[in-house]
Write a protein that holds these residues in place. Structure first.
Motif, PDB file in Angstrom:
ATOM      1  N   ARG A 180       0.828  -1.212   0.000  1.00 42.30           N
ATOM      2  CA  ARG A 180       0.000   0.000   0.000  1.00 42.30           C
ATOM      3  C   ARG A 180       0.860   1.259   0.000  1.00 42.30           C
ATOM      4  N   LEU A 181       1.982   1.228   0.705  1.00 46.20           N
ATOM      5  CA  LEU A 181       2.864   2.397   0.758  1.00 46.20           C
ATOM      6  C   LEU A 181       3.537   2.623  -0.586  1.00 46.20           C
ATOM      7  N   LEU A 182       3.927   1.547  -1.266  1.00 49.68           N
ATOM      8  CA  LEU A 182       4.503   1.660  -2.604  1.00 49.68           C
ATOM      9  C   LEU A 182       3.472   2.197  -3.591  1.00 49.68           C
ATOM     10  N   GLU A 183       2.237   1.718  -3.492  1.00 45.82           N
ATOM     11  CA  GLU A 183       1.174   2.155  -4.388  1.00 45.82           C
ATOM     12  C   GLU A 183       0.866   3.642  -4.236  1.00 45.82           C
ATOM     13  N   GLN A 184       1.032   4.166  -3.020  1.00 44.82           N
ATOM     14  CA  GLN A 184       0.772   5.586  -2.770  1.00 44.82           C
ATOM     15  C   GLN A 184       1.968   6.476  -3.106  1.00 44.82           C
ATOM     16  N   GLY A 185       3.120   5.871  -3.343  1.00 45.51           N
ATOM     17  CA  GLY A 185       4.310   6.672  -3.617  1.00 45.51           C
ATOM     18  C   GLY A 185       4.947   7.237  -2.360  1.00 45.51           C
ATOM     19  N   ALA A 186       4.800   6.539  -1.224  1.00 42.78           N
ATOM     20  CA  ALA A 186       5.399   7.016   0.028  1.00 42.78           C
ATOM     21  C   ALA A 186       6.921   6.948  -0.074  1.00 42.78           C
ATOM     22  N   VAL A 187       7.584   8.074   0.132  1.00 42.29           N
ATOM     23  CA  VAL A 187       9.045   8.113   0.050  1.00 42.29           C
ATOM     24  C   VAL A 187       9.652   7.354   1.220  1.00 42.29           C
ATOM     25  N   CYS A 188       9.065   7.492   2.408  1.00 43.72           N
ATOM     26  CA  CYS A 188       9.471   6.668   3.540  1.00 43.72           C
ATOM     27  C   CYS A 188       8.285   6.523   4.480  1.00 43.72           C
ATOM     28  N   PHE A 189       8.347   5.533   5.364  1.00 41.23           N
ATOM     29  CA  PHE A 189       7.223   5.290   6.278  1.00 41.23           C
ATOM     30  C   PHE A 189       7.700   4.499   7.485  1.00 41.23           C
ATOM     31  N   THR A 190       6.861   4.478   8.515  1.00 38.56           N
ATOM     32  CA  THR A 190       7.068   3.582   9.647  1.00 38.56           C
ATOM     33  C   THR A 190       5.715   3.061  10.104  1.00 38.56           C
ATOM     34  N   TRP A 191       5.702   1.830  10.599  1.00 39.71           N
ATOM     35  CA  TRP A 191       4.497   1.303  11.234  1.00 39.71           C
ATOM     36  C   TRP A 191       4.356   1.940  12.610  1.00 39.71           C
ATOM     37  N   LEU A 192       3.112   2.119  13.042  1.00 37.74           N
ATOM     38  CA  LEU A 192       2.821   2.612  14.380  1.00 37.74           C
ATOM     39  C   LEU A 192       2.286   1.507  15.284  1.00 37.74           C
ATOM     40  N   GLY A 193       1.442   0.657  14.737  1.00 39.65           N
ATOM     41  CA  GLY A 193       0.853  -0.405  15.531  1.00 39.65           C
ATOM     42  C   GLY A 193       0.099  -1.366  14.647  1.00 39.65           C
ATOM     43  N   VAL A 194      -0.376  -2.475  15.245  1.00 41.05           N
ATOM     44  CA  VAL A 194      -1.129  -3.481  14.505  1.00 41.05           C
ATOM     45  C   VAL A 194      -2.210  -4.046  15.414  1.00 41.05           C
ATOM     46  N   GLY A 195      -3.395  -4.290  14.820  1.00 38.90           N
ATOM     47  CA  GLY A 195      -4.499  -4.820  15.609  1.00 38.90           C
ATOM     48  C   GLY A 195      -5.743  -4.979  14.764  1.00 38.90           C
ATOM     49  N   PRO A 196      -6.893  -5.237  15.381  1.00 43.22           N
ATOM     50  CA  PRO A 196      -8.141  -5.408  14.650  1.00 43.22           C
ATOM     51  C   PRO A 196      -8.497  -4.151  13.850  1.00 43.22           C
ATOM     52  N   LEU A 197      -9.297  -4.339  12.800  1.00 42.51           N
ATOM     53  CA  LEU A 197      -9.628  -3.237  11.896  1.00 42.51           C
ATOM     54  C   LEU A 197     -10.171  -2.020  12.621  1.00 42.51           C
ATOM     55  N   MET A 198     -11.174  -2.192  13.469  1.00 39.36           N
ATOM     56  CA  MET A 198     -11.798  -1.023  14.084  1.00 39.36           C
ATOM     57  C   MET A 198     -10.863  -0.341  15.078  1.00 39.36           C
ATOM     58  N   ALA A 199      -9.976  -1.100  15.726  1.00 34.59           N
ATOM     59  CA  ALA A 199      -8.989  -0.483  16.606  1.00 34.59           C
ATOM     60  C   ALA A 199      -8.004   0.337  15.778  1.00 34.59           C
ATOM     61  N   ALA A 200      -7.612  -0.201  14.625  1.00 35.69           N
ATOM     62  CA  ALA A 200      -6.715   0.533  13.729  1.00 35.69           C
ATOM     63  C   ALA A 200      -7.389   1.798  13.217  1.00 35.69           C
ATOM     64  N   ARG A 201      -8.667   1.687  12.882  1.00 31.98           N
ATOM     65  CA  ARG A 201      -9.395   2.850  12.380  1.00 31.98           C
ATOM     66  C   ARG A 201      -9.530   3.919  13.464  1.00 31.98           C
ATOM     67  N   ARG A 202      -9.823   3.522  14.716  1.00 31.74           N
ATOM     68  CA  ARG A 202      -9.939   4.492  15.804  1.00 31.74           C
ATOM     69  C   ARG A 202      -8.592   5.181  16.054  1.00 31.74           C
ATOM     70  N   THR A 203      -7.511   4.420  15.960  1.00 28.98           N
ATOM     71  CA  THR A 203      -6.188   5.016  16.153  1.00 28.98           C
ATOM     72  C   THR A 203      -5.878   6.010  15.051  1.00 28.98           C
ATOM     73  N   GLU A 204      -6.249   5.661  13.826  1.00 31.64           N
ATOM     74  CA  GLU A 204      -6.051   6.578  12.695  1.00 31.64           C
ATOM     75  C   GLU A 204      -6.774   7.901  12.950  1.00 31.64           C
ATOM     76  N   GLU A 205      -8.015   7.830  13.407  1.00 26.89           N
ATOM     77  CA  GLU A 205      -8.790   9.046  13.674  1.00 26.89           C
ATOM     78  C   GLU A 205      -8.191   9.834  14.841  1.00 26.89           C
TER      79      GLU A 205
END
Length: 292
Positions: free
Chosen positions: A119-144
């Motif tokens: 997904r990061l390659l598809e968006q053209g992200a020059v660099c990135f880091t992961w923040l966390g991993v978990g269930p979809l809705m937990a990830a979505r709440r963290t994003e918000e």
């Protein structure tokens, strides 16, 4: 009459960018490769349908559309996407990430863990880091949470990404600095969902993968393909859906999302006879096995 090919889009593999064609054939794209094709004379751009099904209306879509879908098919396609929040019970784990595209351009997002960094390659992200991993809705709440607390967006327009690619910091440590600073602010925030496991800071740099080191400033972008038009150039870099092509008039960026829906035919040379949006700071002067 030459055989017409139909492009399904650009994909990123472990070896770099690959153009995918209807029927499953793939064309690997390497630096220095000649990317040349024409658009069939008298053709129109047809809707590519949704979720693997042909458009029931056989609709024609605008050449400038990066979605290549009519309004109805676009609605159906989005209705089955994670972005539409229609799959709250998706059992797969999701990553939350911070992605950097250039100075002052950082976004937060989520992607299924099984997809890795695709997904990061598809968006053209020059660099990135992961923040966390978990269930979809937990990830979505963290994003918000991060969007509100850090005031970072969840999307950045491609035009802004393209504008800075030739002027990125030359040192990987400089490119990582903003991501690292935001990471520290993010992990210090309270109220992270308990089911989201935090990831350590590990900045991944894509400058080498994209071929952006020393890439020339682009003089313009292809704004649309047109029947009877042609595109030709030497691939000097690629990021996200964009191909940076060296032509007789300078480097021009082709967004490959403009290709699906057209019948494409072989061509030769460095012709560029499709509309090009010039950048303000630059003035640009038989049946075969595959299109290229």
């Amino acid at each position: 009459m030459a055989q017409a090919w139909r492009c399904s889009g650009l994909r990123w593999s472990a070896d770099g960018p690959v153009l995918v064609w209807d029927g499953g054939r793939r064309s690997a794209l390497t630096w220095g490769k000649r990317v040349t094709f024409g658009v069939a004379e008298g053709g129109v751009r047809g809707c590519v349908g949704a979720r693997g099904h042909a458009c029931p209306l056989g609709a024609v879509v605008p050449g400038r559309s990066t979605g290549a879908r009519c309004e109805e098919c676009a609605r159906l396609d989005r209705a089955h996407s994670v972005a539409a929040d229609t799959f709250a019970d998706d059992p797969r784990p999701y990553h939350v990430y911070l992605a950097w595209f250039g100075p002052g351009m950082v976004k937060v997002g989520i992607t299924a863990r099984e997809r890795g960094s695709a997904r990061l390659l598809e968006q053209g992200a020059v660099c990135f880091t992961w923040l966390g991993v978990g269930p979809l809705m937990a990830a979505r709440r963290t994003e918000e949470l991060l969007r509100a607390a850090l005031r970072v967006p969840d999307r950045i327009p491609y035009a802004e990404k393209r504008a800075v690619r030739a002027a990125l910091p030359g040192d990987a440590a400089d490119r990582a600095r903003e991501v690292a600073a935001l990471y520290e602010r993010a992990v210090a925030l309270p109220a992270w969902p308990e089911s989201l496991v935090r990831e350590p800071l590990r900045v991944v740099d894509h400058v080498g993968v994209f071929g952006l080191a020393g890439v020339p400033v682009a003089v313009g972008d292809v704004s649309e393909l047109v029947a009877g038009g042609a595109v030709g150039g030497e691939l000097v870099a690629a990021a996200g859906p964009d191909l940076h092509l060296a032509t007789g008039g300078g480097v021009v960026v082709l967004d490959t999302r403009l290709m699906p829906g057209w019948g494409l035919v072989p061509a030769t040379g460095d012709e560029l006879t499709v509309p090009v949006r010039q950048h303000r700071e630059a003035q640009a002067p038989g049946v075969q096995d595959g299109l290229f």
